[in-house]
Design a protein around this motif. Structure first.
Motif, PDB file in Angstrom:
ATOM      1  N   ARG A  58       0.847  -1.195   0.000  1.00 17.83           N
ATOM      2  CA  ARG A  58       0.000   0.000   0.000  1.00 17.83           C
ATOM      3  C   ARG A  58       0.880   1.241   0.000  1.00 17.83           C
ATOM      4  NH1 ARG A  58      -5.155   0.752   2.138  1.00 17.83           N
ATOM      5  NH2 ARG A  58      -5.058  -1.347   3.013  1.00 17.83           N
ATOM      6  N   ILE A  59       0.604   2.182  -0.885  1.00 20.65           N
ATOM      7  CA  ILE A  59       1.288   3.480  -0.839  1.00 20.65           C
ATOM      8  C   ILE A  59       0.248   4.525  -0.446  1.00 20.65           C
ATOM      9  CG2 ILE A  59       2.666   5.174  -2.092  1.00 20.65           C
ATOM     10  CD1 ILE A  59       3.253   2.880  -4.136  1.00 20.65           C
ATOM     11  N   VAL A  60       0.536   5.204   0.672  1.00 18.86           N
ATOM     12  CA  VAL A  60      -0.398   6.195   1.186  1.00 18.86           C
ATOM     13  C   VAL A  60       0.034   7.573   0.709  1.00 18.86           C
ATOM     14  CG1 VAL A  60      -1.387   7.202   3.284  1.00 18.86           C
ATOM     15  CG2 VAL A  60      -0.880   4.752   3.195  1.00 18.86           C
ATOM     16  N   HIS A  61      -0.527   8.037  -0.400  1.00 19.39           N
ATOM     17  CA  HIS A  61      -0.163   9.370  -0.906  1.00 19.39           C
ATOM     18  C   HIS A  61      -0.700  10.436   0.042  1.00 19.39           C
ATOM     19  CE1 HIS A  61       0.941   7.216  -4.471  1.00 19.39           C
ATOM     20  NE2 HIS A  61      -0.289   6.753  -4.618  1.00 19.39           N
ATOM     21  N   SER A  62      -1.871  10.191   0.547  1.00 15.57           N
ATOM     22  CA  SER A  62      -2.504  11.084   1.531  1.00 15.57           C
ATOM     23  C   SER A  62      -3.633  10.269   2.133  1.00 15.57           C
ATOM     24  CB  SER A  62      -3.052  12.349   0.856  1.00 15.57           C
ATOM     25  OG  SER A  62      -4.337  12.105   0.331  1.00 15.57           O
ATOM     26  N   PRO A  63      -4.271  10.775   3.217  1.00 17.93           N
ATOM     27  CA  PRO A  63      -5.373   9.978   3.776  1.00 17.93           C
ATOM     28  C   PRO A  63      -6.483   9.705   2.773  1.00 17.93           C
ATOM     29  CG  PRO A  63      -4.691  11.650   5.355  1.00 17.93           C
ATOM     30  CD  PRO A  63      -3.935  11.931   4.081  1.00 17.93           C
ATOM     31  N   LYS A  64      -6.579  10.508   1.720  1.00 15.85           N
ATOM     32  CA  LYS A  64      -7.667  10.334   0.760  1.00 15.85           C
ATOM     33  C   LYS A  64      -7.214   9.744  -0.567  1.00 15.85           C
ATOM     34  CE  LYS A  64     -10.648  13.741   2.854  1.00 15.85           C
ATOM     35  NZ  LYS A  64     -11.722  14.695   2.694  1.00 15.85           N
ATOM     36  N   VAL A  65      -5.940   9.451  -0.725  1.00 12.97           N
ATOM     37  CA  VAL A  65      -5.422   8.864  -1.969  1.00 12.97           C
ATOM     38  C   VAL A  65      -4.407   7.771  -1.655  1.00 12.97           C
ATOM     39  CG1 VAL A  65      -4.391   9.313  -4.223  1.00 12.97           C
ATOM     40  CG2 VAL A  65      -5.690  11.123  -3.095  1.00 12.97           C
ATOM     41  N   HIS A  66      -4.728   6.547  -2.015  1.00 12.95           N
ATOM     42  CA  HIS A  66      -3.824   5.416  -1.837  1.00 12.95           C
ATOM     43  C   HIS A  66      -3.593   4.704  -3.171  1.00 12.95           C
ATOM     44  CE1 HIS A  66      -4.928   4.558   2.687  1.00 12.95           C
ATOM     45  NE2 HIS A  66      -4.597   5.816   2.483  1.00 12.95           N
ATOM     46  N   THR A  67      -2.481   3.973  -3.243  1.00 12.38           N
ATOM     47  CA  THR A  67      -2.262   3.006  -4.322  1.00 12.38           C
ATOM     48  C   THR A  67      -2.115   1.636  -3.669  1.00 12.38           C
ATOM     49  OG1 THR A  67      -1.340   4.535  -5.926  1.00 12.38           O
ATOM     50  CG2 THR A  67      -0.545   2.264  -6.029  1.00 12.38           C
ATOM     51  N   PHE A  68      -2.720   0.619  -4.276  1.00 16.10           N
ATOM     52  CA  PHE A  68      -2.744  -0.690  -3.639  1.00 16.10           C
ATOM     53  C   PHE A  68      -2.473  -1.812  -4.636  1.00 16.10           C
ATOM     54  CE2 PHE A  68      -4.639  -4.627  -2.172  1.00 16.10           C
ATOM     55  CZ  PHE A  68      -4.311  -4.662  -0.837  1.00 16.10           C
ATOM     56  N   GLY A  69      -1.557  -2.700  -4.265  1.00 12.93           N
ATOM     57  CA  GLY A  69      -1.280  -3.893  -5.052  1.00 12.93           C
ATOM     58  C   GLY A  69      -0.803  -5.006  -4.142  1.00 12.93           C
ATOM     59  N   SER A  70      -0.488  -6.154  -4.713  1.00 12.03           N
ATOM     60  CA  SER A  70      -0.037  -7.275  -3.882  1.00 12.03           C
ATOM     61  C   SER A  70       0.742  -8.294  -4.710  1.00 12.03           C
ATOM     62  CB  SER A  70      -1.235  -7.965  -3.226  1.00 12.03           C
ATOM     63  OG  SER A  70      -1.988  -8.666  -4.193  1.00 12.03           O
ATOM     64  N   VAL A  71       1.393  -9.189  -4.001  1.00  7.92           N
ATOM     65  CA  VAL A  71       2.095 -10.328  -4.621  1.00  7.92           C
ATOM     66  C   VAL A  71       1.653 -11.596  -3.886  1.00  7.92           C
ATOM     67  CG1 VAL A  71       4.337 -11.345  -5.201  1.00  7.92           C
ATOM     68  CG2 VAL A  71       4.109  -8.855  -4.984  1.00  7.92           C
ATOM     69  N   ILE A  72       1.425 -12.671  -4.647  1.00  8.10           N
ATOM     70  CA  ILE A  72       1.151 -13.971  -4.021  1.00  8.10           C
ATOM     71  C   ILE A  72       2.230 -14.955  -4.467  1.00  8.10           C
ATOM     72  CG2 ILE A  72      -0.412 -15.977  -4.036  1.00  8.10           C
ATOM     73  CD1 ILE A  72      -2.760 -14.126  -3.952  1.00  8.10           C
ATOM     74  N   TYR A  73       2.698 -15.740  -3.520  1.00  9.62           N
ATOM     75  CA  TYR A  73       3.666 -16.793  -3.845  1.00  9.62           C
ATOM     76  C   TYR A  73       3.016 -18.142  -3.579  1.00  9.62           C
ATOM     77  CZ  TYR A  73       7.668 -19.909  -3.610  1.00  9.62           C
ATOM     78  OH  TYR A  73       8.538 -20.949  -3.808  1.00  9.62           O
ATOM     79  N   ASP A  74       3.010 -18.992  -4.605  1.00  5.75           N
ATOM     80  CA  ASP A  74       2.466 -20.333  -4.450  1.00  5.75           C
ATOM     81  C   ASP A  74       3.638 -21.314  -4.345  1.00  5.75           C
ATOM     82  OD1 ASP A  74       1.406 -22.878  -4.669  1.00  5.75           O
ATOM     83  OD2 ASP A  74      -0.086 -22.317  -6.183  1.00  5.75           O
ATOM     84  N   ALA A  75       3.866 -21.809  -3.141  1.00  8.58           N
ATOM     85  CA  ALA A  75       5.030 -22.669  -2.902  1.00  8.58           C
ATOM     86  C   ALA A  75       4.887 -24.009  -3.629  1.00  8.58           C
ATOM     87  CB  ALA A  75       5.188 -22.902  -1.396  1.00  8.58           C
ATOM     88  N   ARG A  76       3.646 -24.402  -3.837  1.00  6.24           N
ATOM     89  CA  ARG A  76       3.427 -25.691  -4.507  1.00  6.24           C
ATOM     90  C   ARG A  76       3.955 -25.649  -5.939  1.00  6.24           C
ATOM     91  NH1 ARG A  76      -2.912 -25.286  -3.422  1.00  6.24           N
ATOM     92  NH2 ARG A  76      -2.312 -23.413  -4.566  1.00  6.24           N
ATOM     93  N   LYS A  77       3.853 -24.467  -6.549  1.00  8.71           N
ATOM     94  CA  LYS A  77       4.319 -24.315  -7.937  1.00  8.71           C
ATOM     95  C   LYS A  77       5.578 -23.459  -8.011  1.00  8.71           C
ATOM     96  CE  LYS A  77      -0.436 -24.423  -9.671  1.00  8.71           C
ATOM     97  NZ  LYS A  77      -1.487 -23.667 -10.367  1.00  8.71           N
ATOM     98  N   ASP A  78       6.033 -23.022  -6.851  1.00  8.37           N
ATOM     99  CA  ASP A  78       7.170 -22.084  -6.799  1.00  8.37           C
ATOM    100  C   ASP A  78       6.966 -20.914  -7.780  1.00  8.37           C
ATOM    101  OD1 ASP A  78       9.536 -20.875  -6.161  1.00  8.37           O
ATOM    102  OD2 ASP A  78      10.799 -22.289  -7.288  1.00  8.37           O
ATOM    103  N   THR A  79       5.814 -20.291  -7.711  1.00 10.01           N
ATOM    104  CA  THR A  79       5.499 -19.217  -8.656  1.00 10.01           C
ATOM    105  C   THR A  79       4.971 -17.977  -7.927  1.00 10.01           C
ATOM    106  OG1 THR A  79       4.800 -20.945 -10.175  1.00 10.01           O
ATOM    107  CG2 THR A  79       4.205 -18.677 -10.769  1.00 10.01           C
TER     108      THR A  79
END
Lengths: 340, 340, 340, 340, 340, 340
Positions: free
Chosen positions: B235-256
């Motif tokens: 999460r990037i908090v530009h201000s209390p009213k503006v954020h940017t949001f993303g994520s990463v998932i790691y699947d160990a079963r597929k090492d991906t």
């Protein structure tokens, strides 16, 4: 003797949260935010009527505590003797209240345990506190909250008494805080220090196991203890929205009872705090004209009757309004609907 | 194996009280009444997306507890595993929240100590509980509340695991509940049981003292413990009213590793619960299509991004809405302003 | 010398009525009721930051005046020097304010003529008033209201000066109350008494017909008059909802200018009173640490920037909040989104 | 026989929109959003009292339908048998309601034609529906909505009856949906299937053209049809804000009438749904203790009386509250004003 | 020729119900009650700017219809040509609208079928109607509502044309009311009567299958049909809360295009009705100064841009406000933040 | 003679600000925004009942004046004869009103001095005004506001009389605007022009020093002056929430008194404007059926009684509602609770 305050009271300040009009606690999305508390209600009323008052209490050192402080000042009550709890578990007690309508009684949910008031100690205050007021007031609720509160309250009563203050005490029995037996034992211990004693007939019978008629019961307290004034309210609850309210005062110094016609069929908007408003009216009367119990009774009855007509715990009537109400109450025949 | 629930979660339910729009806690006369709580937010989100969920918690046996139960059902979450505390000091935790606006950060006051959840025990529930769900979720907040909560949570994790449920865990570190060290020690004890692990990069570094780049940190958890999935939000908090949001998932079963473009410049209305909404999106994805981590990530990101745009802790998006948001997010060029 | 107050200000108290959020004055059925007024905003801010303040004003002796008094106490400002007008035409000024949104500017309707403040006279107060404070503040608005206000303000400035108080003055030019010429002539007459002078660059140029760069203009005032401190704000209005705010202070005693990075892209909720909030921050700084102009400037900037983020005229930040904002403002790199 | 539900009801769910307190429909800018509908009110009441219920209805597949579903779950009513209409003209019926005050009667505007419920068919549901409940309830409103609704309702009655469920029916005559003749003809056709029959004395006279005293009329229904229980309410409308409410139940199995003192001078907040609340109380009584008609009557009267005191169609009383009301109703002499 | 009205429009009036600020339709307990409708929005805007207008429509003869009539008069629009439907199924269309915030788009639920407007006929009005106005306006929405509406609209267009009125038409394509093909066929039939034609570039391409650049498309309409003025808006939706808006007008009489800089980064409060506000601004311009297309365009752009900043469908700007906005829009460099 | 208006009235329009339900003026944060004024209330009521009316008044040329104009149109009252004051001190009068509840009377704070109405002059209007109406109404309030108002009112009365209009006058004595003596002297001067005279018995006795019984007093006015109709209301204030209301009309042309049973125990929501509503009902009756005083009296009583049940100054009843109320008032025995 020139004291800074006419009245100081010790007691818990609570956050009161209520759904609007007749909405219920188990539903809805809005709550009215107010503050209250038996002793705060009393000093607030006295302050509105024109004397200098303050509240002795302990609040959490957070935004909710600050809100309570702001509201206290809004009412004209001094925050000089508020102390703050900045510990990890500091909290202000909360109570949730919903209005009733026949045949549904008002509902109340208390969340007042583990609150900051329970850490209050005489050592939180400077010695000068005790010499700063003409009168000190507290109620049975403060005694019932916890042993620490009780210890502090009893100690304060003694210290204020020593410093020359009148001691006022309202039994204000609450069955969900302690039993009648606990209350009686504790209160009998402090009655030797009390000058002005507020106790309803019901409480006198059920808690103090008094017998006989109402007036003889009132008088009996002054025979056992050095109490000067006993005031006793009489409320008839016709329905949650219609009450009748009156009271009797006994002045042991003159061995005289004071009464007047009760206020009949009050259009109740919010009944909470109307008992405290009565105490505030009587104390205002006694502190401003110590010898005029009849006036104190009339101010007490009017202040309480009017309190029933406004939302929230806290009274909002100044002396001018109370005098107008008393005048109308005494007038027979047609009256002006409103001034305009 | 035909289970009644797809997801059960253990956690505290809180009463959330907020002033309207940009009003402040230290003033004002109205509070919005809502419920929230990290785990409730998660199951509520999963339920809205279409799976069967329930919350395991302990509520006070009074009107405030009833209100919380009603709200829980409103969200489509089962109240089958709510138990009630009818003791003298039963209480629901409260938190007060006010919105921020640059340069003023959001404000929060917790009043969540001594609450009924802290009395919850495995013995409050029938044995059948543990076989009734495909997945069990809890968070670090539950572990941090009290030793009794921690004991119950750890025991439940083991029991659900034995009964064949997937175990999902969100670190959700809260510095006002415990220290980083306490958290690490406790969580390392339960990681052997965890299948799906939610942990932000910051928490991994500060609490688990991990080093290296974000992805290698995520992977490292799966090397030490038998964790299948690690999900980490950014999460990037530009201000209390503006954020940017993303994520990463790691699947160990597929090492991906799975990723997508973050949602940039989200118009934040209420940020609380958006992390939990992410968890709900990912869990919904993994429980509905266990092999499609990319879809789980996209649903998680969209659910979290959208949550930021609505008031209160709880998400309010069904699958149709989330799919619309994902589709728009992937579309380049001009888009329909709205369907009409 | 032990004075009762750190700061007293003379000025009009107004009832402010605003439609909720973006509703317009020409429509709608609800108005938010608040109080404001340039000088009240200043003392209220100083009081919140921790000093003892009071307001000198004249209110109507009716319920609206009482409401204003209650609100003033709510802010922690003393009502000791409020006097009441019980004449037939007593009234509190009103102003109606609606928020803007690009390309629509905020709207304001003043109804502040014939108000009770215009009857205020030095003779309304006891002699002791003038010795009771360390600093006295007023603004050009008070001078512009009426000749009676002006006479009282000028006389008070002289009397407070004689009694040893610092004199603070904010030009606060309002084109709808007087012309630039009227303002200049009047203000030049009182500048010999002023110690702390607040004047924006624009006003200096347009009203005082100053030329040259901003700093030389600020300095020029101290060359003509015995002014110690000149403070000048710089506001960039990107849109009604986005402002940038900074300021410069010149200390003539040290011949030094103080500055810092402005607050950029403030998320404006309500801009009214943010200039007064600046004055309050600077005065708090100068009165609590007279030699630290840099700190006064930083507190002023932060107090003003934060005021923009809350509804109403009156600030609501205590010192702890301001220090948090200043710290964040000075920090480079990622910051905590909120404390929890 | 272990059934999933104690009570299922078939009926229309309506969106109810009301101006706050005494505001009028032709003015104002705010409407309270609620749901209601005769049969939903009944199952919601039964659910609150402690039995398992569900509603059979058809909702539009849009946000308004989802809102209705969420509210239904809030009440503890199962949404298992809600079906959705995703056609182009899907809609939820709306009704607008404004409170009355003497001499102005309450006002109501229905916009309930062309709604999705009118497409409901037996084929929308799985066969298992009919075996899933101990009791099935519907009302004359459902029969009157459209021929398709009538067909479905009659078919369902027969199917539930075959599957062993008790059939409950409330005449609930609405002159704006059909004429008395239409109602009588249709209802006489279904009475052979009805076990529990709700019909007021007025309706019996005007619609069924019955003559004689109230009790003999009640009994006459059981002589013509195999009805076990007939319940008949008696409401006296003193004014829109003051009602008196009582009822009589006749048990044909025991040839016995049951009665009690009516609730006099109820403080009416919102009268809508109080008849349905009566049905819910009686059905709860009969389903929980089939042989105790007196208790069913008392619960019915109390549930209805209390419903009048809360806003909206839906009841909000659990068994504990109803038992408290009944106890107070039976008590002579002074009572506790409220528990505290 | 002295006509009673400058502009009459035919169209549906809708009840608009919206949750406050960012609340959602599937939750919450309050709705804002407003009226709207494309053609009403247009005449309301023209009326505010200073011309005499009226709306031609059919409302249900109940309280909701009366509410709509009251609101129409509030806007300064004449109700002389409202007719009322007192049939059993009379109803006003409703639409539910919720605001968006990136990445969530605004949401809208229409419940506008089977409404009273669909019964409107030319025979509902006196012959004098057609001679009473200088200009008649309607939109594609009216044509799309039903065949009866279409028939009435087409007939009215012809009758007003015959009586010497200018005919204004806005395509306003709504994919949920008809297909592009249906729209094109119908509209091509009425274009021979149209003098002022509003059509966005997108609609021209998708519905009328036009090709080439925007300006050549605009011109092409005037080559096929005797249209004098073509106006085309250009909106860029950066996010639900930030739009850019501009337009082009082509005057076939002078073969000239008119343009200006768009309004960039409008702070959108409520986007609904901003297209209609544009039409109102242009029509006001053309009707008050027929030869000044540049002024009409500037008024249209400003009226639309400002409409985005206020809640509800209906504009609220008078000419003074629009002129202020235009002046500010044309000004380069620093501007007054607000007048005071 | 075909006049544009049935009734025009001259009077002040006020902004009315009231706290919601039972909240008080000295507290709270919200005010309801409405307009009112004795004469506006009258024409608004007549307009709702079905005649064409307009108000003659002077409003400030600002947003508050525009709001008042919009509201006036909302009520169906023409704004053709509103003139605007664009001077520096233009203002709309304000009054603050709070509801009472026994034993607290309603409260009112007027802020109506120095308002724009006091600049109104006959020369503000075209000559055609005087020929445009069948009836002209004003009240003693207009006479009392200022000498300029009085001069204009008296002149208008004469001019309207000359132009053939009926003159209606309501004494409406207000002790806070003038003394009884001033009122009597002024009113006796205008009574020679009055056709329809509204005066309560109390006012007749106290202001006009009349003696004897009520009816002989009414008659005596017609003996001294050429008055045709005298109407006199009788209100009994049981409490702020319960009134009884009736009236008597004397028709001097027929020397007949008209009466009916009063409305007893009206459930008062807002009493303000109920006297004006009476005037509107009587005037509507007399203007629509000049010879039917009994009907005029019944409409007047019903309109006034109903007005008490809705918030705000302005009535909201159309003829259909009033006829329903009258019918119910005349009906003995059980009545329909509501139409559905």
């Amino acid at each position: 003797m020139n004291k800074s305050f006419d009245l100081l009271a010790l007691g818990e300040v609570l956050l009161r949260l209520s759904p609007p009009s007749n909405e219920r606690l188990v539903r809805g999305e809005t709550l009215q935010k107010q503050v209250g508390g038996a002793e705060l209600n009393v000093v607030s009323g006295v302050s509105l009527l024109g004397l200098r008052t303050g509240i002795i209490s302990k609040l959490p050192a957070n935004d909710i505590g600050t809100y309570a402080k702001n509201r206290i000042r809004f009412c004209g009550v001094s925050d000089d003797y508020l102390v703050y709890d900045d510990s990890h578990d500091a909290r202000l007690g909360v109570y949730y209240y919903e209005n009733g309508a026949y045949p549904r009684k008002p509902g109340i949910v208390y969340d007042r345990m583990y609150t900051s008031i329970n850490k209050i100690a005489v050592s939180d205050f400077e010695e000068e506190l005790f010499a700063s007021t003409r009168c000190f007031h507290t109620s049975g609720i403060t005694l019932a909250l916890s042993s620490q509160c009780r210890k502090t309250a009893v100690e304060m009563m003694k210290r204020f008494k020593e410093a020359g203050a009148l001691i006022s005490f309202d039994v204000n029995f609450r069955g969900n805080l302690w039993t009648g037996n606990e209350a009686r034992e504790c209160i009998e211990e402090i009655l030797p220090y009390v000058d002005i004693f507020f106790c309803s007939e019901d409480t006198a019978r059920l808690t103090f196991l008094k017998e006989g008629n109402a007036k003889s019961i009132m008088k009996s307290f002054t025979e056992t203890y050095p109490i000067s004034i006993v005031a006793s309210t009489q409320r008839i609850v016709h329905s949650p929205k219609v009450h009748t309210f009156g009271s009797v005062i006994y002045d042991a110094r003159k061995d005289t009872f004071y009464e007047e016609e009760p206020y009949r069929n009050i259009e109740v908007v919010d009944r909470i705090g109307s008992g405290d408003a009565y105490v505030s009216g009587v104390l205002y009367g006694l502190l401003s004209k110590p010898d005029d119990c009849q006036r104190a009774l009339e101010i007490g009855n009017a202040t309480s009757a009017v309190k029933n007509t406004i939302p929230g715990d806290l009274p909002s009537s100044d002396l001018r309004e109370i005098e107008t109400v008393i005048k109308a109450h005494k007038t027979v025949g047609p009256q002006l609907e409103m001034e305009r």
